[in-house]
Every structure is written in C-alpha cells, then in structure tokens.
Design an enzyme around this catalytic site. Structure first.
Site, PDB file in Angstrom:
ATOM      1  N   GLU A 233      -7.770   1.426  98.570  1.00  0.00           N
ATOM      2  CA  GLU A 233      -9.104   2.006  98.399  1.00  0.00           C
ATOM      3  C   GLU A 233      -9.813   2.129  99.743  1.00  0.00           C
ATOM      4  O   GLU A 233     -10.499   3.107 100.009  1.00  0.00           O
ATOM      5  CB  GLU A 233      -9.942   1.142  97.458  1.00  0.00           C
ATOM      6  CG  GLU A 233      -9.439   1.135  96.033  1.00  0.00           C
ATOM      7  CD  GLU A 233     -10.270   0.222  95.147  1.00  0.00           C
ATOM      8  OE1 GLU A 233     -10.885   0.742  94.202  1.00  0.00           O
ATOM      9  OE2 GLU A 233     -10.289  -1.006  95.412  1.00  0.00           O
TER      10      GLU A 233
ATOM     11  N   LYS B  45     -16.082   5.152  89.258  1.00  0.00           N
ATOM     12  CA  LYS B  45     -14.856   5.403  90.011  1.00  0.00           C
ATOM     13  C   LYS B  45     -14.036   6.361  89.160  1.00  0.00           C
ATOM     14  O   LYS B  45     -13.637   6.021  88.048  1.00  0.00           O
ATOM     15  CB  LYS B  45     -14.061   4.111  90.226  1.00  0.00           C
ATOM     16  CG  LYS B  45     -14.578   3.228  91.322  1.00  0.00           C
ATOM     17  CD  LYS B  45     -13.617   2.071  91.549  1.00  0.00           C
ATOM     18  CE  LYS B  45     -14.053   1.230  92.735  1.00  0.00           C
ATOM     19  NZ  LYS B  45     -13.110   0.122  92.994  1.00  0.00           N
TER      20      LYS B  45
END
Length: 121
Positions: free
Chosen positions: A21, A99
């Site tokens: 990420e 997300k």
C-alpha cells in the site's frame, strides 16, 4: 440540522499498514458531510453565511494526498479536525473514507469507515 455534502472525492494516495500500500498506492474515495446552520446563506444569498465548499474540497484533497498514515480512521480524523479548525460555522462532521481495492482476499465491493464528530465547546 442543515448540511453540505461533498461526495466521491477520488484521490490516489499511499495510506495503509502494508508495504504494498505504501509502495504502489491506491484510490481512496472520501465523502464528507458538514453540519451547520445554512439559514444565513439561504436568506441572504451571501457566501459569508456558509462554508465555501470549493475551498473545503481543496483542503480535504490535500490532506488525503498528503503524508501517508497507517489507518483510514486516522485520515478521517485529520479531515474532520481540519474542517473544525478552518470553519467556525461547522458544528458536526461525518467523514467516510473508502478503500476501493484493499489488499485483502474475498468477494466484496470495498471497505470503508465513517467517523461522526461534533464540535467540542
């Protein structure tokens, strides 16, 4: 209570606890509700009676694109605090951060969190 909503702020950033990420980044969708009394703006047609949502949008986008954090919960808190600090008229916020493609296996559309905050006296 009246409110102003800014929906679907799509931003590419590098938040998260996993190395991937932080390295690859991902899209985040931010939805913000600002609770305030819109009577002054609705009765006078004066921008000073409300929150300039164009400026608020820019501030929110800068925060989301800014320094990476581990948790979207913390990111939402930063957005809420900045709105309270910048605009005295806001008495409450609701900040949702999604997300779109979190790095977890499974069949789902996305993952999101929502923080509801009220101005403290």
């Amino acid at each position: 209570m009246d409110n102003i909503r800014i929906n679907g702020i799509k931003t590419y950033a590098y938040h998260g606890v996993f190395d991937a990420e932080r390295t690859l980044g991902q899209f985040f969708i931010t939805d913000v509700v600002m609770h305030l009394d819109l009577t002054p703006a609705s009765t006078t047609d004066d921008l000073n009676g409300t929150v300039h949502y164009g400026e608020a949008y820019q501030m929110i986008e800068e925060i989301i694109k800014g320094e990476p954090v581990n948790l979207i919960e913390h990111l939402a808190e930063k957005v809420s605090k900045a709105l309270f600090d910048q605009y005295d008229k806001i008495v409450g916020t609701e900040v949702t951060i999604t997300k779109v493609n979190p790095p977890i296996e499974g069949n789902y559309d996305n993952v999101s969190i929502t923080l509801n905050r009220k101005r403290e006296d």
